[in-house]
Design a protein around this motif. Structure first.
Motif, PDB file in Angstrom:
ATOM      1  N   GLY B 166       0.826  -1.209   0.000  1.00 56.99           N
ATOM      2  CA  GLY B 166       0.000   0.000   0.000  1.00 56.99           C
ATOM      3  C   GLY B 166       0.853   1.248   0.000  1.00 56.99           C
ATOM      4  N   ALA B 167       1.905   1.242   0.813  1.00 48.63           N
ATOM      5  CA  ALA B 167       2.801   2.403   0.859  1.00 48.63           C
ATOM      6  C   ALA B 167       3.444   2.640  -0.495  1.00 48.63           C
ATOM      7  CB  ALA B 167       3.869   2.182   1.921  1.00 48.63           C
ATOM      8  N   LEU B 168       3.830   1.523  -1.144  1.00 50.89           N
ATOM      9  CA  LEU B 168       4.491   1.624  -2.450  1.00 50.89           C
ATOM     10  C   LEU B 168       3.554   2.241  -3.478  1.00 50.89           C
ATOM     11  CD1 LEU B 168       7.290   0.685  -3.365  1.00 50.89           C
ATOM     12  CD2 LEU B 168       6.210  -1.331  -4.296  1.00 50.89           C
ATOM     13  N   VAL B 169       2.296   1.733  -3.506  1.00 47.43           N
ATOM     14  CA  VAL B 169       1.328   2.243  -4.480  1.00 47.43           C
ATOM     15  C   VAL B 169       1.048   3.716  -4.199  1.00 47.43           C
ATOM     16  CG1 VAL B 169      -1.029   2.022  -5.300  1.00 47.43           C
ATOM     17  CG2 VAL B 169       0.323  -0.003  -4.888  1.00 47.43           C
ATOM     18  N   GLY B 170       0.890   4.041  -2.903  1.00 49.42           N
ATOM     19  CA  GLY B 170       0.633   5.431  -2.541  1.00 49.42           C
ATOM     20  C   GLY B 170       1.755   6.343  -2.985  1.00 49.42           C
ATOM     21  N   ALA B 171       3.001   5.901  -2.753  1.00 44.78           N
ATOM     22  CA  ALA B 171       4.149   6.714  -3.157  1.00 44.78           C
ATOM     23  C   ALA B 171       4.158   6.906  -4.663  1.00 44.78           C
ATOM     24  CB  ALA B 171       5.438   6.052  -2.698  1.00 44.78           C
ATOM     25  N   ALA B 172       3.830   5.831  -5.392  1.00 49.68           N
ATOM     26  CA  ALA B 172       3.827   5.933  -6.846  1.00 49.68           C
ATOM     27  C   ALA B 172       2.770   6.927  -7.315  1.00 49.68           C
ATOM     28  CB  ALA B 172       3.582   4.561  -7.468  1.00 49.68           C
ATOM     29  N   ILE B 173       1.595   6.922  -6.648  1.00 48.73           N
ATOM     30  CA  ILE B 173       0.533   7.841  -7.050  1.00 48.73           C
ATOM     31  C   ILE B 173       0.931   9.283  -6.747  1.00 48.73           C
ATOM     32  CG2 ILE B 173      -1.803   8.585  -6.476  1.00 48.73           C
ATOM     33  CD1 ILE B 173      -2.523   5.648  -6.233  1.00 48.73           C
ATOM     34  N   ILE B 174       1.530   9.496  -5.559  1.00 48.07           N
ATOM     35  CA  ILE B 174       1.917  10.860  -5.200  1.00 48.07           C
ATOM     36  C   ILE B 174       3.008  11.369  -6.139  1.00 48.07           C
ATOM     37  CG2 ILE B 174       3.051  12.231  -3.409  1.00 48.07           C
ATOM     38  CD1 ILE B 174       1.639  10.491  -1.371  1.00 48.07           C
ATOM     39  N   ALA B 175       3.955  10.489  -6.470  1.00 51.47           N
ATOM     40  CA  ALA B 175       5.096  10.930  -7.258  1.00 51.47           C
ATOM     41  C   ALA B 175       4.783  11.008  -8.748  1.00 51.47           C
ATOM     42  CB  ALA B 175       6.270   9.985  -7.031  1.00 51.47           C
ATOM     43  N   ARG B 176       3.586  10.559  -9.154  1.00 50.12           N
ATOM     44  CA  ARG B 176       3.261  10.512 -10.579  1.00 50.12           C
ATOM     45  C   ARG B 176       3.206  11.934 -11.141  1.00 50.12           C
ATOM     46  NH1 ARG B 176      -2.506   8.538 -12.457  1.00 50.12           N
ATOM     47  NH2 ARG B 176      -2.897  10.255 -11.058  1.00 50.12           N
ATOM     48  N   PRO B 177       3.856  12.180 -12.273  1.00 47.48           N
ATOM     49  CA  PRO B 177       3.801  13.530 -12.824  1.00 47.48           C
ATOM     50  C   PRO B 177       2.388  13.880 -13.257  1.00 47.48           C
ATOM     51  CG  PRO B 177       4.845  12.030 -14.363  1.00 47.48           C
ATOM     52  CD  PRO B 177       4.656  11.277 -13.107  1.00 47.48           C
TER      53      PRO B 177
END
Lengths: 384, 183
Positions: B166-177
């Motif tokens: 979940g943390a990984l997916v969240g980080a990916a969503i936040i960091a998405r341009p």
């Protein structure tokens, strides 16, 4: 505890006799003293030897690059310029140690120490022969990755503390690169741990000594190496090697110190011995990652046909084989540096996260499936 | 003997690092002191015979957490701490409000009670079995931990892996341009 250089000595009766007699004549138990003395001596030998390797690495780099570019390279100090690195060392000692006025002084002084401590800490588990590794920890591989991550902190802090734009960019790049490439490197090492069934270097190298039991003469020959164990480990080796190049900040991944854009990256502001610490840490780290690759994939210290047996000659031959293989890898690293152009930052991250990490994950699962399907047999064992 | 010396050294590392984290005013310096403290904790684990946990401490905290903290500090940047009140005076912000003081006080009281109990027990029960037994504490822990993780504690293992995912997916969503077409 685990196998150490001390426990190697304790298997000889003459050493035990000698210690018993010494204890009797001196009136106290000399064994703890002996243990500490042997450890200190071994550490002295390894650190001295590898510091020399780091120095010689700079010379080798310059000589080999000169060879590839049809130049002579350094040839003034000593025969063939062999003493050049000593001259460089003396120059480093005599240079003024400049600390920029606006630098964060505490971190500026700590950063090179962290780098050198991270690299020297890995020496504890480097397996030179089955008797001479300072200690064969049963979590050796894991320990090596753990302690060498201090280098990343050192690089980052060196960049931050100098208070210079180039240093800061270099430090940021260095830290992000080291953190990212740790993942494929660790995953491909993990697939080897899976095959060998242990985290200690002794177990891993022992598993590569002789696979075909009916042909016992084939001890230590290349087909026993883990790189040829199954199709996944061949790919794993190259992933490990690419990732190790990136972790040691070597070209084509030397973005933290990209001299054409960042002057010299995270150590731009450093001079004198502190600069030498960074340089030395880099060159010794190459030796360490090459040694790790040799131990994990290329058979480690196994001598072909078991020449020399288990005695002192055998130990020396084993150390020779290990160091020889490592230097061959060292040559490849230098060769790659002077052949390939540098990657861009986004290409670097793309390579790690979109290619190497998925491939190494696939490799890990592939190795597990291979272990399950063929009962841990190697490619060769399936046919013979 | 040698083990005891190492244990005391690690303990000094841990405590001094922790004190310096609390005292230090520069947040980057504080994270370096935290690094020292965490290495000391790894040393404590090692001297108590938990080699795998010690090395995991090194890998996770030194290699991961401290570097990520440094990154977070650098990328968020230092805040301008001068606050201008609505009357036009510049003032230094206080360290907290009543709420934070109450919560902090209760937490430190709780911690003090727990530590006090531990120290009290250690002082009262100085029988031989409660002392550090380093001679036979060294044994292979890796395979035991591995077996327990996928048998007895498999639920905790899976839950923590879902948390990390979940943390990984969240980080990916936040960091998405953010593309120009969005919003």
């Amino acid at each position: 505890m685990e196998n150490t250089v001390v426990s190697y000595f304790f298997q000889f009766d003459c050493v035990k006799d000698f210690l018993a007699r010494m204890s009797e004549s001196l009136g106290f138990n000399v064994i703890p003293l002996f243990v500490v003395a042997v450890f200190l001596l071994a550490i002295l030998v390894v650190i001295g030897g590898l510091a020399l390797v780091g120095g010689a690495g700079t010379l080798a780099e310059r000589k080999i690059s000169a060879d590839m570019q049809l130049r002579y390279g350094p040839n003034r100090v000593g025969p063939y310029g062999l003493l050049q690195f000593l001259a460089d060392g003396v120059k480093m000692f005599l240079k003024e140690d400049v600390i920029p006025t606006d630098a964060d002084k505490f971190l500026y002084l700590v950063a090179p120490v962290l780098c050198i401590v991270g690299v020297f800490g890995t020496f504890a588990v480097i397996p030179f022969s089955d008797g001479f590794a300072i200690t064969d920890l049963n979590v050796g591989v894991f320990y090596l990755f753990g302690i060498s991550s201090l280098v990343g902190v050192g690089v980052f802090l060196g960049g931050y503390a100098s208070n210079s734009k180039w240093s800061l960019l270099g430090g940021l790049r260095g830290a992000s690169q080291i953190v990212s490439y740790e993942i494929p490197v660790t995953l491909s090492a993990l697939s080897i741990v899976l095959l060998a069934g242990g985290l200690s270097f002794g177990t891993i190298i022992g598993a590569q000594s002789n696979l075909l039991e009916q042909y016992s003469w084939g001890h230590g020959l290349p087909w026993n190496w883990f790189i040829f164990h199954n199709p996944f480990t061949i790919v794993g080796f190259f992933i490990f090697f690419i990732g190790a190049l990136a972790e040691a900040n070597r070209a084509p991944f030397d973005l933290p110190e990209a001299e054409s854009e960042l002057v010299s990256g995270y150590h731009t502001e450093y001079s004198g011995m502190r600069y030498a610490f960074f340089a030395l840490a880099e060159y010794i780290e190459i030796f360490v990652v090459c040694g790790t690759a040799v131990a994990l994939f290329l058979g480690g210290y196994n001598v072909p046909f078991k020449i020399g047996g288990d005695g002192i000659v055998g130990q020396l031959l084993q150390a020779g084989v290990f160091i020889g293989k490592t230097f061959a890898m060292y040559y490849v690293v230098i060769w790659v540096r002077w052949t390939l152009p540098r990657l861009r930052v986004d290409q670097l991250m793309t390579l790690c996260w979109k290619y190497l990490t998925p491939i190494s994950l696939f490799n890990l699962i592939g190795c597990a499936v291979w272990m399950y399907l063929f009962n841990g047999k190697s490619f060769l064992q399936l046919f013979f | 003997m040698f083990g005891t010396i190492l244990f005391i050294c690690s303990a000094i590392f841990t405590i001094c690092g922790a004190v310096m984290v609390a005292v230090s005013k520069n947040v980057i310096h504080a994270s370096i002191y935290l690094l020292i403290s965490l290495i000391g904790v790894a040393g404590l684990y090692l001297t108590l015979g938990a080699d795998f946990v010690a090395v995991t401490q090194l890998v996770v905290y030194v290699g991961g957490v401290v570097i990520l903290m440094l990154f977070a500090i650098m990328l968020t940047g230092g805040a301008d701490l001068k606050v201008v009140s609505r009357y036009g005076f510049t003032k230094d912000p206080g360290m907290g409000s009543l709420k934070t003081y109450v919560i902090g006080g209760l937490t430190s009281l709780f911690m003090a009670i727990v530590t006090g109990k531990l120290i009290y027990n250690a002082v009262i029960n100085t029988t031989t079995e409660n002392q550090l037994n380093m001679e036979n504490s060294v044994e292979q822990t890796v395979s035991k931990i591995g077996t327990l993780l996928v048998t007895k504690h498999v639920l905790a293992f899976e839950i923590s892996s879902i948390l990390l995912l979940g943390a990984l997916v969240g980080a990916a969503i936040i960091a998405r341009p953010v593309k120009l077409g969005d919003e």
